[in-house]
Design a protein around this motif. Sequence first.
Motif, PDB file in Angstrom:
ATOM      1  N   CYS A 109      -0.687   1.864   0.804  1.00 43.47           N
ATOM      2  CA  CYS A 109      -2.078   1.693   0.361  1.00 43.47           C
ATOM      3  C   CYS A 109      -2.889   0.929   1.402  1.00 43.47           C
ATOM      4  O   CYS A 109      -4.058   1.255   1.663  1.00 43.47           O
ATOM      5  CB  CYS A 109      -2.117   0.967  -0.979  1.00 43.47           C
ATOM      6  N   SER A 133      -7.358  15.096  -8.823  1.00 42.15           N
ATOM      7  CA  SER A 133      -6.062  15.618  -8.384  1.00 42.15           C
ATOM      8  C   SER A 133      -5.025  15.624  -9.496  1.00 42.15           C
ATOM      9  O   SER A 133      -4.021  16.346  -9.407  1.00 42.15           O
ATOM     10  CB  SER A 133      -5.535  14.777  -7.208  1.00 42.15           C
ATOM     11  N   ALA A 155      -1.620  14.530  -0.556  1.00 43.50           N
ATOM     12  CA  ALA A 155      -2.695  14.655  -1.546  1.00 43.50           C
ATOM     13  C   ALA A 155      -3.831  13.690  -1.247  1.00 43.50           C
ATOM     14  O   ALA A 155      -5.010  14.076  -1.236  1.00 43.50           O
ATOM     15  CB  ALA A 155      -2.141  14.417  -2.944  1.00 43.50           C
ATOM     16  N   SER A 156      -3.483  12.425  -0.995  1.00 41.17           N
ATOM     17  CA  SER A 156      -4.530  11.442  -0.721  1.00 41.17           C
ATOM     18  C   SER A 156      -5.201  11.714   0.616  1.00 41.17           C
ATOM     19  O   SER A 156      -6.394  11.430   0.799  1.00 41.17           O
ATOM     20  CB  SER A 156      -3.940  10.034  -0.722  1.00 41.17           C
ATOM     21  N   VAL A 190      -8.832  10.997  -6.899  1.00 51.04           N
ATOM     22  CA  VAL A 190      -7.566  10.755  -7.605  1.00 51.04           C
ATOM     23  C   VAL A 190      -7.608  11.401  -8.981  1.00 51.04           C
ATOM     24  O   VAL A 190      -6.670  12.103  -9.392  1.00 51.04           O
ATOM     25  CB  VAL A 190      -7.287   9.249  -7.722  1.00 51.04           C
ATOM     26  N   ILE A 210       4.688   1.178  -1.393  1.00 47.00           N
ATOM     27  CA  ILE A 210       3.390   1.340  -2.051  1.00 47.00           C
ATOM     28  C   ILE A 210       2.348   0.428  -1.416  1.00 47.00           C
ATOM     29  O   ILE A 210       1.234   0.857  -1.085  1.00 47.00           O
ATOM     30  CB  ILE A 210       3.516   1.037  -3.561  1.00 47.00           C
ATOM     31  N   PHE A 248      11.071   8.823  -7.789  1.00 46.59           N
ATOM     32  CA  PHE A 248      10.085   8.011  -8.499  1.00 46.59           C
ATOM     33  C   PHE A 248      10.710   6.730  -9.045  1.00 46.59           C
ATOM     34  O   PHE A 248      10.050   5.694  -9.114  1.00 46.59           O
ATOM     35  CB  PHE A 248       9.434   8.822  -9.618  1.00 46.59           C
ATOM     36  N   PHE A 275       2.367  12.282  -1.889  1.00 43.94           N
ATOM     37  CA  PHE A 275       1.190  11.453  -2.121  1.00 43.94           C
ATOM     38  C   PHE A 275       0.349  11.316  -0.855  1.00 43.94           C
ATOM     39  O   PHE A 275      -0.892  11.454  -0.909  1.00 43.94           O
ATOM     40  CB  PHE A 275       1.578  10.074  -2.646  1.00 43.94           C
TER      41      PHE A 275
END
Length: 298
Positions: free
Chosen positions: A201, A262, A102-103, A259, A197, A184, A99
């Motif tokens: 963030c 993706s 990707a972000s 997002v 998380i 996950f 993540f």
Amino acid sequence: MAVGGHIRNPIEWSADQLRAGNDAVNRAGSSLHHDDVDAASEPRIRRIAVDDLRDVLRKGVEDFGAYRTDVIFICLIYPLAGLVLARLAFGYDFLPLIFPLASGLALVGPIAAIWLYEMSRRREMGMEASWADALGVLRAPAFGAIFVLGLMLAGIFGLWLIAADAIYQVTLGPEQPASIGAFFSDVLTTAPGWAMIVLGCGVGFLFALVVLSISVVSFPLLLDRDVGLQTAITTSLRAVRENPQPMAAWGMIVAVALVLGSLPAFLGLIVIMPVLGHSTWHLYRKVVVRPGGETSGR
């Protein structure tokens, strides 16, 4: 491409691009130190409204519609890069970083979009604007500053990955996930997972804010005018300071769009990236004005 009735072959075209690249490298040093912009000629900022972003996006979509074959060719690198990152994550125990990887593409997005800014600039001036013509960025007077600013964003991307790994280590780490399902499950059903998380963030937002602030108009400005790196960055910072709500809304639009793009194996970025890239050029055109009040233009 024809020049004086002569059809240029690929070898001639490639030679021209190599010469342009060599000239760009020779100009790199001087453009970094070209910050003798006085108060009278310093780029001025226009205040805009959130509603202006609709026009920005509309023009971005129009540019994409005009050149979609060429910009899709350019932006294929984005989903390909995403798939490579995903393969690394799933194949070599980099899963906790998938993540962040990707972000984090959003942090280096302005670098990839530089060709799109050039295509929008050329279309605005009534010039040809194919993917090959987009290589005109190599002839930009401030190419050296563009290159260094790109390195800065790449460095920020690297720092983000280091921070993301540190967050994982203090929450779910240091052991690597046993499987994709276990990872996950740990992320979504445990207190350490939710802590990761929230922290991720929060820290990611700070990195994104820094990149937005220093790059939202700086890359287009460096293409459009012969200014130095310091002037470009300070102009971008002033643009954000003078337009906090529109820029916050723009940042949210970019984040949500990336997002969504993706999700289907990064393939949506083939459309999302060019639309955002072209739109960023038009955002710059709305925000940055010349000393006389005219819209900027090279």
